[in-house]
Design an enzyme around this catalytic site. Structure first.
Site, PDB file in Angstrom:
ATOM      1  N   HIS A  33      45.433  25.208 -69.214  1.00 11.18           N
ATOM      2  CA  HIS A  33      44.885  24.051 -69.756  1.00 11.18           C
ATOM      3  C   HIS A  33      45.123  22.759 -69.096  1.00 11.18           C
ATOM      4  CE1 HIS A  33      43.478  25.934 -73.335  1.00 11.18           C
ATOM      5  NE2 HIS A  33      44.756  26.243 -73.795  1.00 11.18           N
ATOM      6  N   HIS A  82      53.552  29.703 -72.556  1.00 11.18           N
ATOM      7  CA  HIS A  82      52.359  29.898 -72.942  1.00 11.18           C
ATOM      8  C   HIS A  82      52.169  30.594 -74.162  1.00 11.18           C
ATOM      9  CE1 HIS A  82      47.993  30.665 -72.917  1.00 11.18           C
ATOM     10  NE2 HIS A  82      48.192  32.118 -73.013  1.00 11.18           N
TER      11      HIS A  82
END
Length: 257
Positions: free
Chosen positions: A68, A176
């Protein structure tokens, strides 16, 4: 030397928790360097200059990224302006930032490498070959200690990279999944390893997001936007201790505060 690696910081609540608690943690554990994954530190997800500055002001030395990191276009130029904010080197959206930085500690130099996994993730270049290239670059730059943040989904891919780099880097830490794993260890070649550092975010949530939103997205297939949950927040991460030469890992300790 003690290096604190902090799991994915989620939203304003994660940044506020880091700001309130990190100074005390650094003092309690005699931390010399702090690395935090900040790719979800903005509200919604992604990272913006304001959330990055929040983490730096709290005492973070290096911010790593993930899938992201490049979501917010306003952040792209910030990656070029601040060498201590990383994005995965092997992501295909090239042109902004880098996946390697060198921190001069005076008595030693620490390289931080940021890589993205390819299993169940967006397309990316091979993390194994990218790691080879960055390790050589870090050693050429004089780094004695090398920390790798591997932002990946699959446990198997993380462990495979850990063993592939064993003896060649100081530590491989996974990020993550936002769920801390209980497999911190020193691999046979001397590299510290943990599959996932976990998350710095609200406990009563689904990976930091309001649980009602995630349930609706999964159960009813509704395209709802992410909203960071409220409530008690926990800092997940690990402390890696290395001798002053950088050649020997003394230990790795998982923390949840």
């Amino acid at each position: 030397m003690k290096i604190l690696c902090i799991g994915d910081v989620v939203g304003n609540i994660g940044c506020t928790t880091i700001r309130n608690k990190l100074p005390g943690i650094k003092k309690q554990y005699s931390i010399d360097l702090v690395i935090a994954n900040g790719e979800n530190s903005a509200e919604g997800n992604g990272i913006v200059p304001a959330s990055a500055e929040d983490l730096f002001c709290a005492g973070v030395n290096v911010i790593t990224g993930g899938n992201h990191t490049l979501r917010r276009t306003a952040f792209h130029h910030y990656l070029d302006e601040n060498p201590f904010v990383l994005r995965p080197e092997n992501c295909l959206q090239d042109g902004f930032g880098t996946g390697l930085c060198i921190v001069d500690m005076g008595y030693t130099s620490v390289a931080v490498i940021n890589l993205l996994g390819v299993a169940y993730m967006q397309s990316a270049d091979c993390p194994f070959k990218t790691a080879d290239r960055l390790i050589e670059k870090a050693r050429t730059a004089g780094a004695n200690i090398i920390i790798v943040d591997f932002h990946a989904e699959a446990t198997s891919e993380k462990r495979a990279l850990g063993y592939y780099l064993d003896g060649r880097v100081t530590a491989v830490v996974g990020t993550h999944t936002h769920v801390q794993t209980a497999d911190e260890q020193i691999l046979p070649g001397g590299t510290a390893y943990i599959t996932d550092l976990g998350m710095t975010g609200p406990d009563d949530s689904v990976l930091g997001v309001k649980k009602e939103i995630i349930i609706s997205r999964m159960k009813d297939n509704l395209p709802l936007s992410f909203e960071t949950a409220d409530g008690k927040c926990t800092i997940n991460g690990c402390i890696i201790e290395v001798d002053r030469t950088g050649k020997n890992v003394i230990g790795i300790k998982r923390i949840s505060i």
